[in-house]
Design a protein around this motif. Structure first.
Motif, PDB file in Angstrom:
ATOM      1  N   MET A   1       0.835  -1.175   0.000  1.00  0.00           N
ATOM      2  CA  MET A   1       0.000   0.000   0.000  1.00  0.00           C
ATOM      3  C   MET A   1       0.888   1.249   0.000  1.00  0.00           C
ATOM      4  O   MET A   1       1.858   1.331   0.746  1.00  0.00           O
ATOM      5  CB  MET A   1      -0.889  -0.038   1.247  1.00  0.00           C
ATOM      6  CG  MET A   1      -1.741   1.158   1.389  1.00  0.00           C
ATOM      7  SD  MET A   1      -3.199   0.837   2.357  1.00  0.00           S
ATOM      8  CE  MET A   1      -2.734   1.334   3.947  1.00  0.00           C
ATOM      9  N   ALA A   2       0.569   2.190  -0.839  1.00  0.00           N
ATOM     10  CA  ALA A   2       1.343   3.421  -0.979  1.00  0.00           C
ATOM     11  C   ALA A   2       1.074   4.338   0.203  1.00  0.00           C
ATOM     12  O   ALA A   2      -0.026   4.357   0.756  1.00  0.00           O
ATOM     13  CB  ALA A   2       0.971   4.121  -2.285  1.00  0.00           C
ATOM     14  N   ARG A   3       2.125   5.086   0.553  1.00  0.00           N
ATOM     15  CA  ARG A   3       1.979   6.019   1.675  1.00  0.00           C
ATOM     16  C   ARG A   3       1.423   7.344   1.195  1.00  0.00           C
ATOM     17  O   ARG A   3       1.624   7.755   0.056  1.00  0.00           O
ATOM     18  CB  ARG A   3       3.334   6.240   2.330  1.00  0.00           C
ATOM     19  CG  ARG A   3       3.795   5.008   3.073  1.00  0.00           C
ATOM     20  CD  ARG A   3       5.084   5.186   3.780  1.00  0.00           C
ATOM     21  NE  ARG A   3       5.096   6.402   4.605  1.00  0.00           N
ATOM     22  CZ  ARG A   3       6.181   6.912   5.149  1.00  0.00           C
ATOM     23  NH1 ARG A   3       7.333   6.320   4.976  1.00  0.00           N
ATOM     24  NH2 ARG A   3       6.123   8.007   5.869  1.00  0.00           N
ATOM     25  N   ASP A   4       0.781   8.017   2.082  1.00  0.00           N
ATOM     26  CA  ASP A   4       0.179   9.320   1.812  1.00  0.00           C
ATOM     27  C   ASP A   4       1.305  10.344   1.614  1.00  0.00           C
ATOM     28  O   ASP A   4       2.249  10.400   2.411  1.00  0.00           O
ATOM     29  CB  ASP A   4      -0.701   9.698   3.010  1.00  0.00           C
ATOM     30  CG  ASP A   4      -1.338  11.058   2.863  1.00  0.00           C
ATOM     31  OD1 ASP A   4      -1.601  11.471   1.713  1.00  0.00           O
ATOM     32  OD2 ASP A   4      -1.579  11.696   3.907  1.00  0.00           O
ATOM     33  N   PRO A   5       1.267  11.173   0.583  1.00  0.00           N
ATOM     34  CA  PRO A   5       2.317  12.175   0.359  1.00  0.00           C
ATOM     35  C   PRO A   5       2.487  13.133   1.546  1.00  0.00           C
ATOM     36  O   PRO A   5       3.599  13.562   1.844  1.00  0.00           O
ATOM     37  CB  PRO A   5       1.850  12.929  -0.888  1.00  0.00           C
ATOM     38  CG  PRO A   5       0.939  12.000  -1.591  1.00  0.00           C
ATOM     39  CD  PRO A   5       0.305  11.159  -0.528  1.00  0.00           C
ATOM     40  N   ASP A   6       1.399  13.456   2.220  1.00  0.00           N
ATOM     41  CA  ASP A   6       1.503  14.346   3.386  1.00  0.00           C
ATOM     42  C   ASP A   6       2.295  13.681   4.506  1.00  0.00           C
ATOM     43  O   ASP A   6       3.096  14.327   5.189  1.00  0.00           O
ATOM     44  CB  ASP A   6       0.114  14.742   3.890  1.00  0.00           C
ATOM     45  CG  ASP A   6      -0.624  15.649   2.917  1.00  0.00           C
ATOM     46  OD1 ASP A   6       0.067  16.381   2.174  1.00  0.00           O
ATOM     47  OD2 ASP A   6      -1.867  15.632   2.912  1.00  0.00           O
ATOM     48  N   ALA A   7       2.087  12.390   4.686  1.00  0.00           N
ATOM     49  CA  ALA A   7       2.834  11.658   5.719  1.00  0.00           C
ATOM     50  C   ALA A   7       4.312  11.607   5.363  1.00  0.00           C
ATOM     51  O   ALA A   7       5.175  11.749   6.240  1.00  0.00           O
ATOM     52  CB  ALA A   7       2.269  10.253   5.873  1.00  0.00           C
ATOM     53  N   ILE A   8       4.611  11.428   4.093  1.00  0.00           N
ATOM     54  CA  ILE A   8       6.002  11.401   3.641  1.00  0.00           C
ATOM     55  C   ILE A   8       6.651  12.767   3.886  1.00  0.00           C
ATOM     56  O   ILE A   8       7.780  12.853   4.375  1.00  0.00           O
ATOM     57  CB  ILE A   8       6.087  11.005   2.152  1.00  0.00           C
ATOM     58  CG1 ILE A   8       5.629   9.561   1.966  1.00  0.00           C
ATOM     59  CG2 ILE A   8       7.503  11.189   1.624  1.00  0.00           C
ATOM     60  CD1 ILE A   8       5.470   9.140   0.515  1.00  0.00           C
ATOM     61  N   GLU A   9       5.930  13.842   3.570  1.00  0.00           N
ATOM     62  CA  GLU A   9       6.462  15.188   3.816  1.00  0.00           C
ATOM     63  C   GLU A   9       6.712  15.422   5.298  1.00  0.00           C
ATOM     64  O   GLU A   9       7.728  16.021   5.678  1.00  0.00           O
ATOM     65  CB  GLU A   9       5.500  16.243   3.264  1.00  0.00           C
ATOM     66  CG  GLU A   9       5.591  16.426   1.764  1.00  0.00           C
ATOM     67  CD  GLU A   9       4.731  17.590   1.285  1.00  0.00           C
ATOM     68  OE1 GLU A   9       4.615  18.600   2.016  1.00  0.00           O
ATOM     69  OE2 GLU A   9       4.180  17.472   0.179  1.00  0.00           O
TER      70      GLU A   9
END
Length: 73
Positions: free
Chosen positions: A1-9
């Protein structure tokens, strides 16, 4: 499952802050003024010991006597 871009930021920003904090700590520890102050306090502590002080006075007196004898021979 791909991670949320906001969480990565958020993770990246936390890593940046941790790195900046670590770099600040390292620059404080590696500050040359800090080493000089530590050396001064260490030397003053050693010189406050009467045994060291009297030995240095004795060595200074011997050197003075040797120099004076050499000059007036």
């Amino acid at each position: 499952m791909a991670r949320d871009p906001d969480a990565i930021e958020r993770d990246i920003e936390q890593a940046r802050e941790a790195l900046a904090s670590t770099l600040d700590q390292l620059s404080d520890k590696a500050n040359p003024k800090r080493f000089v102050e530590y050396g001064k306090s260490s030397l003053q502590e050693k010189l406050s010991d009467p045994r060291v002080r009297y030995v240095l006075i004795g060595v200074g007196a011997l050197v003075t006597v040797a120099v004076v004898r050499k000059l007036f021979r």
